[in-house]
Design a protein around this motif. Structure first.
Motif, PDB file in Angstrom:
ATOM      1  N   TYR A 107       0.867  -1.166   0.000  1.00 35.95           N
ATOM      2  CA  TYR A 107       0.000   0.000   0.000  1.00 35.95           C
ATOM      3  C   TYR A 107       0.913   1.228   0.000  1.00 35.95           C
ATOM      4  O   TYR A 107       2.121   1.104   0.195  1.00 35.95           O
ATOM      5  CB  TYR A 107      -0.955  -0.001   1.192  1.00 35.95           C
ATOM      6  N   ASP A 149      -2.495   4.848   3.283  1.00 34.76           N
ATOM      7  CA  ASP A 149      -3.546   4.174   2.527  1.00 34.76           C
ATOM      8  C   ASP A 149      -3.601   2.687   2.860  1.00 34.76           C
ATOM      9  O   ASP A 149      -3.841   1.853   2.000  1.00 34.76           O
ATOM     10  CB  ASP A 149      -3.266   4.383   1.028  1.00 34.76           C
ATOM     11  N   ASN A 182      -6.417   0.188   1.899  1.00 30.44           N
ATOM     12  CA  ASN A 182      -6.557  -0.265   0.516  1.00 30.44           C
ATOM     13  C   ASN A 182      -5.351  -1.066   0.052  1.00 30.44           C
ATOM     14  O   ASN A 182      -4.937  -0.953  -1.081  1.00 30.44           O
ATOM     15  CB  ASN A 182      -6.733   0.942  -0.412  1.00 30.44           C
ATOM     16  N   ARG A 221      -4.692   5.097  -7.676  1.00 31.21           N
ATOM     17  CA  ARG A 221      -5.200   5.946  -6.583  1.00 31.21           C
ATOM     18  C   ARG A 221      -4.788   7.392  -6.828  1.00 31.21           C
ATOM     19  O   ARG A 221      -3.714   7.665  -7.356  1.00 31.21           O
ATOM     20  CB  ARG A 221      -4.606   5.501  -5.242  1.00 31.21           C
TER      21      ARG A 221
END
Length: 2046
Positions: free
Chosen positions: A1562, A1574, A1577, A1589
């Protein structure tokens, strides 16, 4: 017959001049054939047939041909263009008779592709007797089997096979740039897929082993598994160790038992991969074979990519080809299977050794002597030899007690050839019974020097190439190591004997011979040598006598005085004084004491009597080898010096004509040298070996090549500067050629002995001083010439930081037969004396022999040996010339003031007391510094020729109190304190103070100097206060001992000239009284103790005047904590030295000082001095207030010699490197001139230069650089990332800029945290800078922090050495043109006003436009909205990304619509060359601080300075207006609030952090104080995550300029690991004039996915660009369709020629954007940033594709961000209806004997094995037919863009996350036979790739296995019918199933299926159930129409009766019934017969 048709070549490269004339050569097994040459053609067509006669032997699998394309030259060697190697394996296997080879790449000698290709056709008629070789496909055929046959690569010219390119050479070079110390490497292995693995129903797994670490892939199914897994191996080791490791790939079948699970393997060296271009092998197939059975064929293929990444290497990005799945295995095999390693045997014959030193203690020996054993001191050693090569080692036998052992053994080393290992290591050990063996010495045979692949040199004569196998000798190799003297203590230099470091002494020599045999193994590894060979080698041992003479001219730069010093010269064992086994020779100089030179150093005062040493020795005559070496070195030196001149001319930017002259002289001289100095012929020479002949051949051809090359260059070169690399490569080549492997002549070693102790040494290769009779050029470069030698300490830890001594010595070495030649080299007159000393002591005031304790009346110089005059005998051939006479020794007793022009007499006044008592005069009131008795100051007389300058003064400039006293405590037995302190304490009992009085040498009248020498005692006595102390000439009161020297001169009997000294051998005289006593031990000590002394005296000396110009130095090392040094230099020349002034706090000192040495006396002919003047040596020091001054380095400069002062030549200042510990540590700008004074005195010396101050002279005009008034403008923007200094943070810094002696300071930054930029940005200096670029001083930046209490420490500094990049022409403001007057008018009002007006409008406008477009969107009709949504499905941001990367499959209809693409950079945006690192506005300079606390040498980076410079000349006339300033139109320097959008697209090849070889990445961002994590995710189990992203952050620039993006690996329990991070400097992006804050798209769109996202419209950006460049505003006409900007007209039509789509904005903005894109600004892009981690600095941890937009909030709101969310996979269903099977193998036999099978079909999609489906069973298929009507339904996620299935599943049941796999969509069908009570039997399989479907047969008859072969092999011309099922949607027909039997594939059955792909929406509309379940439709499946015979017997007994029992046994049944009836009939008959008969008889009824 082998026919090669050379058709044509394409794409050859142009030469620097003209076009090549290509000619092709084909080489087969050493036979060479050539085509015609074609003039001036880059795409030649030859179409010639070249035929090779095979002479009756067929091709084998290792055969190949080499094709070389060259540029034909009429004169000289043809130039290499490219080559290729083509394997003939396919022809050898007999499968084909012709081999078309099209588009074969031509590669360079180092293996890189040249871009050119060649077409050939190869035909083969096998000889009648040659059988085809079907196993030619196997990689280990030619390798003789064995477990470690590593098929070795490409063109590494194996020595048996002549190879076309000298790869060996270039490979070694590619590794040479790696430092040999342990470092980080990262090895990546990507296992992509396997093909054609053998076996049925297998589950393969691949295990990869590298560096003792193993990784394995996941288990797959099937014969063609797809793995696509990447493994990382991180190692930290020596490069040499890494290159010995190998990759091992093994494929196992995880199903079967472990014993036979290995299916195939492949091994490959790590070094092979590292030597490939870019250190990687990309997507190549490996041929797997069975390691146990080398004759078997291929076991399958494995496709891999391999990378070896070192520090600083960028791993290349892998591109998968679109036609990857059909790629041709054969053409992409990593190693052509033919070229394998061959076994070779290196036979090392070890004959004998000599001069092995004593290694064992003499204790046992002494015991033997006591008991009457013989004395054998020298044989205390038990030697044996060990040879090591490629990890194997062999030893000879041990020979006990022998210093000259004879082993006569041969060692056979088995190796694979060509080998990765370069050296055979030979070590002689001393065998010890109890302890470990000691190494005596080590030497290496370097294979690259005694073998040649022949590829790099090719001779044009028809002979075969000059490659040869390793061969050596017979020849002696010398061993060097620690000093020979034996001591029982551990040897501190033991490592030298193992070959680590330079050996300091000769330790013996070994006679060896090496030869190589290919193939075949030796029976024994160690064997005896037969007697013939021993006899042959006798002739190689013939010795000749050599004479060596060395005259020592000076010894200076001694650092400390002390015991007397002598020098010893030895060659081999001859001349070693401390080794008792050697014959005594006059090999040492007399002892001398060092004298202070008045400044810093000491020297030995030899004056006009120079010591001479003579060494006689016997060696083999190898003149033919050393002559060649010297001649090549001679050519090389001349080339080198011309090359230096050429480089200097380029650097000094001389005019082109001058440069051409220098260049032509260089080439002409090179050609002439090579022509006129050939290497000697070898015919008739003694000691010839086969290696001599081979090397001669190689050298001659290489020299010819260089000569021809030089001629060509002279005629054809156009750009002279471009020829430099070629010239440098020739110089390097010559150096290589001059290396002589068979140099059996030992080095000459000079030792400095202090007392009896060896202190320092120097090793001089014998060939450098060897005289040759062949030619003058063949003499050594220093033969008979004076050379300067810096001695060095043995195993010096500081690598030459301190010089023990610098000597100038003249050496001559030659055969004794040529002694007469020495006369012509010698200067001065040689004289030989015998000498002895008479000693006397003073007892009660009388001199006599009574007080001589332990001394003899007559002795040698040491006083230890008793001698008598009458026992001296001259050596043979010599006679006495005169009687004994008294001759005082001058060098021992030189007064302290010798050689000084000024001198200080000093004396110490001593006082003592009892503790606490009064101070009284000591027993010796006046002493010298060592406490020896001295005169009262009043008694000192001023010597003649001197005059006092001052009275006696107390020296209080030391650590003393007010009155100059220092105090100490005396501890008996000493009579003086050992340490002194300046403060008096009660317990002190001794004090002293130093008195000094300076005197100066008076100007002497002529002839006065001579008187001086006769001073002293008239009888020639020398006096000393104690025995052994220094002697002086004048008797003092304290003297108790005296001695005088007697000498007697000898003369040769018949010889004349200097060469007579070579007759001296042996000692002179020995006291025979001693001998009679019978003490043998002393005899050896005496033997040779008194060799005659030889000296060379000069009757005439010359006076010289020396000037040294020290101008400046730069880049010195910083030695102080404040980042600077306080440098000064000691300048030493012979026996004089001076010191420059000491400068404060600078690393770039400018001394600008002339040091004048007025009278320097040099003996010898001025002409020889002019040829080789003594060097001026500068030692740079850092002056420390406290502690010792530290050395900064040393520089050596040769003075320009003027023999008559009228010469008009002036010395030129040049940069000389400053060397510290062997590394360059700065440069000094120096010059020196040495002027011979004429006899009359100093009349016409050059004028004295101007003075700076008293005794400080400047560098005079004419030598100092010409200066010009120059402006330096400094843009001081700000400071960043300043680290704390002394624990306090840097809060209010200012910047000081120094250049050329001027300094300027900026304003202070008030608060570093709030605003790190300087308040006023531009500083200005006027400075006088040199015109010549070479001399320009650097700019020094210092950052000063303003702290409380007025402290201003320097907290960081930076030196900018070259100002070239900042030079500019002040009148050209922009590149485009001068500022127009209109613009000047516009710029006149205050700029703030104009900018503000500009800024407010766009803000309103953007907001208005944005709100308008939002409103319009709302109003838009739903249909258009729907269309947008629809478009989003087919076209997204990823379409744009893939369209830009060239993945057209994945981008859909995007390109057809004419939308924008973006630029994908393979590197960081800063690394794109056209954007100048985004430092165009201001550059970032790293600030450093000096020595850090830990004392590391590397300075630490403590912050960054942002700024820039402009340097331009100013007019000299003050009346002329100065040019305009350069830094104008600066942006705001205050803090700006910005919105930052970070788009993270995806990562590539991340370093795995989890045990499963994956990671869960991540992204984490930090910007200033803000961070975004993050973690939620994270993407599980992947190393190539697609993040997709976008993050938004706000920050204030410049405080928060560093955006740090890190990739972390998520861990459930433990801390998350950082994979790597990258840092982006947002400020540079924001300030750069390339508009890098937001990339420019290709078109201006106001809707759609490419909607404009910048704050300003293109027209506004264009206007601000015009303002920045000082251009007029752009004007638009015709409704915005035409525009004029910067004097050019643009129209919309010239840009828009593709279709216009509905998203485009207004015309004017579009046109402005097109014009902007022409201005070289940053386009819309994705950059690829490398991730680094501190755990492996400089090694990539993966790459991140991303981009950043930075929007200042002051301008307004930016457009909407892009949506880059990753694509989602689509849901699809595969419906497969199994209709029928036929021709299924009948596997069983029923009870009734029928062949039958119970058939069912199983199917699945790979990756989704858990969703396996089966049909029902068709029982009892008797003819192989089966009816099923059964539907399989598989749902799967599919990425249409990437054509891969996305499978998410947990790998283990305990896994937290599902892992995503991307797998090609395939469908596997298997036919099985059902068994109830045993395992089911497997009958056949079928694997279908849904993207590339094999078209089915319409009828079962046409269905065969051949259908499948087309795709299996993956032929490049793929059949047209192969279509994707996704395109066809549905297909029906018959496919064959195969099964493997005995290694062959056979048909196992045929299956009829319908395959259909259905999308999710369709599947709802047209549902279908599995099997025949509901909903049974689309199509509806009826129950199968199976014959009645199909049932399961157990459940259907009636059918069993009907179909099995009745059918088979009905006649039996009928028979049985019939028989039963008949039987019953008979039984009833028998039953009723008696009754019947009895009835008949009785007849009762009658």
């Amino acid at each position: 017959m082998l026919r090669v048709v050379v058709e044509a070549a394409r794409g050859l490269h142009k030469k620097t001049i003209g076009t090549p004339d290509p000619i092709a050569t084909v080489i087969f097994k050493g036979e060479k054939k050539k085509t015609k040459s074609i003039d001036s053609e880059l795409n030649p067509v030859w179409n010639e047939v070249l035929e090779f006669d095979l002479k009756g032997t067929g091709l084998d699998s290792s055969s190949y041909i080499d094709v070389i394309v060259k540029d034909y030259e009429t004169i000289g060697k043809n130039k290499f263009i490219g080559s290729s190697k083509i394997s003939l394996r396919d022809l050898a296997s007999g499968q084909v008779t012709s081999l078309p080879s099209k588009n074969v790449d031509l590669v360079t000698e180092s293996g890189q592709k040249t871009g050119a290709t060649i077409d050939l056709m190869i035909g083969y008629d096998p000889p009648a007797n040659a059988a085809p070789n079907p196993q030619a496909g196997d990689a280990t055929d030619a390798g003789g089997g064995g477990d470690e046959t590593l098929p070795d690569g490409g063109q590494r010219g194996s020595a048996g096979v002549s190879s076309s390119s000298g790869q060996k050479l270039s490979r070694a070079q590619s590794r040479r740039r790696l430092v040999n110390k342990p470092q980080d490497f990262q090895i990546r292995v990507r296992v992509i897929e396997a093909r054609q693995l053998s076996g049925n129903n297998i589950k393969p797994v691949v295990k990869v082993n590298v560096c003792e670490e193993t990784h394995r892939t996941r288990i797959k199914r099937g014969n063609n598994p797809f793995f696509d897994e990447i493994f990382f191996y991180n190692v930290h080791m020596l490069p040499s160790d890494l290159f010995d490791k190998h990759f091992s790939f093994r494929v196992y079948n995880s199903y079967s038992l472990r014993a036979d699970s290995l299916m195939g393997e492949f091994k490959l060296d790590v070094s092979y991969v590292y030597d490939e271009p870019a250190h990687c092998v990309m997507r190549k197939w490996l041929l797997l074979n069975d390691p146990h059975d080398s004759s078997s064929g291929a076991k399958g293929y494995l496709k891999v990519s391999l990378f070896v990444v070192g520090a600083g290497d960028e791993p290349p990005v892998e591109k998968s080809d679109s036609c990857d799945d059909q790629d041709d295995i054969e053409s992409n095999l990593l190693l052509p299977a033919g070229l394998t390693l061959r076994w070779a045997t290196l036979s090392l014959k070890v004959f004998r050794a000599e001069d092995v030193p004593q290694m064992d203690d003499a204790f046992i020996q002494t015991m033997k002597e006591i008991f009457g054993g013989g004395e054998n001191k020298k044989n205390l050693v038990d030697p044996f030899l060990e040879a090591r090569f490629a990890g194997k080692k062999l030893c000879t036998r041990v020979i006990e007690h022998s210093a000259n052992p004879e082993w006569n053994q041969v060692l056979h080393l088995q190796v694979k050839f060509p080998s990765m290992c370069e050296r055979v290591k030979m070590t002689v050990f001393d065998w010890d019974r109890l302890t470990g063996n000691d190494a005596i010495g080590t030497t290496y045979l370097n294979l690259s020097k005694i073998a040649s692949s022949g590829g790099e040199i090719e001779v044009n004569t028809g002979q075969s190439e000059v490659g040869f196998l390793p061969v050596f000798g017979p020849c002696y190799v010398n061993l060097y190591g620690s000093p020979r003297e034996f001591s029982g203590l551990p040897d501190p230099y033991q490592d030298l004997n193992y070959g680590k470091g330079e050996g300091v002494a000769y330790r013996g020599r070994v006679l060896v011979e090496l030869s190589t045999k290919l193939e075949g193994k030796a029976d024994k590894t160690v064997d005896g040598i037969n007697s013939d060979d021993i006899l042959v080698v006798q002739k190689y041992q013939r010795r000749r006598k050599y004479s060596l003479c060395a005259v020592f001219h000076s010894a200076s730069m001694l650092q400390e005085p002390g015991e007397p010093i002598q020098f010893e010269v030895s060659i081999g064992n001859y001349g070693n004084t401390l080794d008792t086994t050697c014959k005594p020779l006059a090999s040492t100089t007399q002892y001398s004491y060092a004298v202070f030179d008045g400044n810093h150093y000491y020297y030995l005062p030899w004056v006009n009597t120079k010591p001479v040493v003579v060494v006689l020795s016997c060696w083999e005559d190898i003149a033919h080898r050393l002559d060649s070496v010297n001649i090549i070195l001679y050519i090389s030196h001349r080339l080198q010096s011309n090359l230096e001149l050429f480089k200097l001319s380029i650097l000094a930017k001389v005019s082109d004509n001058e440069l051409v002259d220098v260049w032509l002289k260089l080439l002409t001289q090179l050609v002439e040298d090579i022509e006129s100095f050939p290497t000697p012929e070898l015919e008739g020479r003694s000691n010839l070996t086969s290696l001599d002949i081979q090397i001669k051949k190689m050298r001659d051809s290489a020299l010819t090549n260089i000569k021809d090359g030089a001629r060509c260059m002279r005629e054809e070169a156009t750009e002279i500067r471009d020829t430099l690399p070629d010239l440098e490569s020739w110089a390097a080549k010559l150096k290589l050629l001059a290396e002589e492997p068979q140099n059996s002549m030992p080095d000459v070693i000079i030792w400095m002995l202090r007392g009896e102790k060896r202190v320092a040494y120097s090793r001089i290769p014998a060939h450098q001083v060897l005289h040759s009779a062949y030619s003058e050029q063949a003499c050594g470069q220093d033969c008979g010439k004076i050379r300067t030698v810096f001695l060095q300490y043995p195993m010096d830890k500081n690598e030459g930081l301190k010089v023990p001594v610098q000597i100038r010595v003249n050496m001559w070495l030659g055969l004794s037969a040529h002694q007469k030649k020495f006369n012509s080299y010698s200067e001065g007159t040689f004289s030989v004396f015998a000498e002895l000393y008479e000693n006397q002591a003073q007892v009660f005031g009388n001199w006599g022999t009574t007080g001589l304790v332990g001394r003899h009346n007559f002795s040698d110089v040491t006083g230890k040996l008793k001698l008598k005059q009458q026992y001296f005998m001259p050596p043979r051939g010599w006679e006495w010339e005169a009687e004994w006479f008294v001759d005082p020794e001058r060098a021992h007793s030189t007064e302290a003031d010798a050689g000084h022009s000024e001198f200080m007499d000093e004396v110490y006044q001593n006082e003592t007391r009892f503790p606490g008592g009064e101070w009284k005069g000591a027993s010796e009131p006046f002493t010298d510094v060592n406490g020896e008795k001295s005169h009262n100051p009043g008694e000192f007389e001023c010597p003649p020729g001197w005059m006092w300058e001052d009275e006696w003064t107390v020296d209080d400039n030391r650590a003393v109190d007010d009155e100059g006293w220092e105090y100490g405590v005396t501890i008996p037995p000493q009579d003086m304190p050992q340490s002194w302190v300046p403060a008096e304490k009660v317990y002190h009992v001794h004090r002293r103070r130093r008195l000094y009085r300076p005197r100066k040498r008076a100007a002497l009248p002529e002839g006065a100097a001579v008187e001086r020498e006769d001073q002293g005692d008239p009888e020639g006595w020398e006096f000393a206060s104690l025995i052994g102390w220094k002697f002086h000439r004048k008797e003092r009161l304290s003297d108790t001992f005296r001695r005088r020297r007697y000498r007697r001169k000898m003369a040769p009997e018949e010889r004349l000239g200097a060469s007579a000294i070579f007759q001296l051998e042996g000692a002179l005289g020995i006291d025979t009284d001693e001998k009679e006593k019978g003490s043998k031990a002393d005899a050896t000590k005496l033997f040779g103790a008194n060799t005659p002394t030889v000296s060379c005296s000069f009757d005439k000396s010359h006076m010289y005047h020396l000037r040294v110009y020290v101008y400046q130095a730069q880049n010195l090392a910083s030695m102080d904590k404040d980042s600077f040094s306080d440098p000064y230099a000691h300048v030493s020349f012979l026996h004089v030295s001076k010191t420059t002034e000491k400068l404060r706090a600078t690393l770039n000192p400018t001394w600008d000082q002339t040091l004048i040495f007025s009278d320097v006396e040099i003996f010898g002919d001025p002409k020889t001095v002019a040829q080789r003047p003594p060097d001026v040596v500068l030692e740079f020091y850092d002056n420390d207030q406290v502690g010792k001054d530290e050395m900064l380095g040393r520089s050596v400069c040769a003075p320009l010699v003027k023999l008559n002062p009228g010469m008009d030549q002036t010395p030129k200042l040049l940069w000389y490197p400053i060397i510290q510990k062997g590394q360059k540590a700065g440069e000094a700008l120096l010059a020196a001139e040495l002027i011979l004074k004429d006899e009359s005195g100093e009349l016409d010396l050059p004028l004295f230069p101007p003075k700076k101050s008293e005794n400080l002279y400047m560098v005079p005009h004419g030598i100092r650089p010409m200066v010009q008034l120059t402006a330096v403008e400094i843009l001081a923007w700000g400071l960043r990332n300043m680290k704390p200094y002394q624990l306090a943070s840097v809060s209010s810094p200012s910047l000081v800029v120094e250049c050329g002696g001027q300094r300027v300071e900026s304003a202070v930054i008030k608060n570093m945290k709030k605003g790190p930029n300087f308040p006023s940005s531009v500083l200005f200096i006027k400075v006088l800078l040199p015109k010549e670029e070479m001399y320009i001083p650097p700019i020094v930046l210092k950052v000063i922090d303003h702290r409380p209490f007025g402290r201003k420490p320097v907290v960081g500094q930076c030196t900018i050495t070259t100002l070239e990049q900042f030079k500019c022409d002040p009148y050209i403001i922009t590149a485009e043109g001068a500022m127009s007057s209109k613009m000047a008018m516009m710029a006149s009002p205050s700029k703030h006003l104009s900018i503000n007006m500009e800024e407010t409008r766009p803000l309103l406008e953007t907001q208005f436009m944005y709100s308008m477009s939002a409103a319009l969107n709302k109003m838009a009709s739903p249909t258009s909205h729907f269309l947008d949504e629809k478009e989003k499905e087919t076209v997204d941001w990823w379409s744009k990304f893939y369209a830009s990367t060239g993945d057209h499959q994945k981008c859909g209809p995007y390109l057809k619509k004419g939308y924008d693409t973006l630029k994908v950079y393979e590197c960081e945006l800063e690394d794109v060359p056209e954007f100048e690192g985004l430092t165009d506005f201001c550059t970032t300079f790293k600030l450093q601080r000096g020595k850090n606390e830990s004392g590391d040498e590397d300075p630490t980076v403590v912050g960054e300075f942002k700024g820039s410079f402009k340097v331009y000349p100013l007019p000299d006339d003050p009346g002329v207006a100065p040019p305009p300033r350069q830094f104008r139109e600066l942006p705001e320097s205050g803090p700006q609030e910005c919105l930052v959008r970070i788009y993270v697209v995806r990562a590539i090849d991340l370093q795995p952090k989890d045990n499963n070889g994956r990671c869960d990445p991540y992204v984490k961002m930090s910007l200033g104080k803000n961070t975004i994590d993050d973690q939620d995710n994270y993407l599980p189990n992947t190393t190539g995550p697609v993040f997709g992203r976008m993050f938004e952050m706000t920050c204030f620039l410049p405080q928060d300029k560093d955006l740090k993006i890190s990739v972390y690996d998520y861990d459930f329990l433990t801390r998350d690991d950082k994979v790597g991070e990258t840092v982006i400097d947002l400020e540079n992006r924001f300030l750069s004039r390339y508009n890098s804050y937001c990339g420019l798209p290709q078109t201006y769109c106001i809707s759609g996915i490419n909607k404009w996202r910048d704050q300003q419209k293109p027209s506004q950006i264009l206007e601000s660009l015009a303002r920045l460049k000082g251009l007029s505003k752009p004007k638009t006409e015709d409704n915005g369709t035409s525009l004029s900007f910067n004097g050019k007209e643009y129209t919309l039509a010239e840009f828009e020629n593709r279709e216009i789509h509905e998203h485009l904005g207004p015309a004017r903005e579009r046109l402005c954007l097109y014009v902007l894109r022409k201005q070289g600004l940053v386009p819309e892009h994705v950059e690829t940033r490398t991730l680094y981690s501190s755990f492996q600095p400089n090694i990539s941890q993966g790459q991140l594709q991303m981009w950043v937009d930075v929007f200042p909030k002051s301008i307004g709101v930016p457009g909407p961000p892009f949506d880059i969310a990753p694509r989602k996979a689509k849901n699809y269903f595969l419906r497969a209806v199994i209709w029928n099977t036929t021709d299924v193998t009948l596997d069983e036999t029923s009870i009734t004997g029928e062949e039958m099978s119970d058939v069912y079909v199983k199917g699945w999609m790979p990756g989704m094995e858990e969703n396996k489906q089966k049909t029902d069973v068709h029982y009892r298929s008797l003819d192989g037919d089966g009816n099923f009507n059964w539907r399989f339904v598989f749902d799967f996620e599919y990425l249409p863009a990437e054509q891969l299935c996305l499978v998410s599943k947990k790998e283990q049941f305990w896994s937290l996350d599902k892992t995503e796999f991307r797998i090609p969509p395939k469908f596997i069908v298997q036919i099985w036979d059902n068994d109830k009570f045993s395992l089911d039997d497997y009958l056949g399989t079928l694997e279908l790739d849904l993207r590339n479907l094999v078209p089915p047969a319409k009828t079962p008859e046409k269905c065969s296995l051949e259908m499948m072969d087309d795709v299996e092999i993956g032929t490049p011309d793929k059949p047209v019918q192969a279509k994707s099922l996704f395109a066809q949607q549905s297909v029906r027909g018959w496919w064959p199933c195969s099964i493997e039997q005995d290694g062959m594939k056979v048909l196992g059955g045929k299956v009829e299926m319908t395959l259909e792909i259905v999308g999710e929406a369709d599947s709802d509309e047209r549902p279908a159930g599995k099997g025949r379940d509901d909903p049974n439709m689309n199509p509806k499946l009826d129950p199968p129409n199976r014959p009645e015979t199909s049932f399961f017997w157990f459940t259907n007994p009636c059918k069993t009766m009907k179909f099995i029992v009745w059918r088979r046994f009905r006649w039996l049944f009928i028979g049985l019934v019939f028989l039963t009836i008949v039987g019953l009939f008979f039984a009833i008959m028998l039953y009723s017969l008696p009754n019947y008969i009895s009835m008949k008889i009785v007849k009762p009824f009658q």
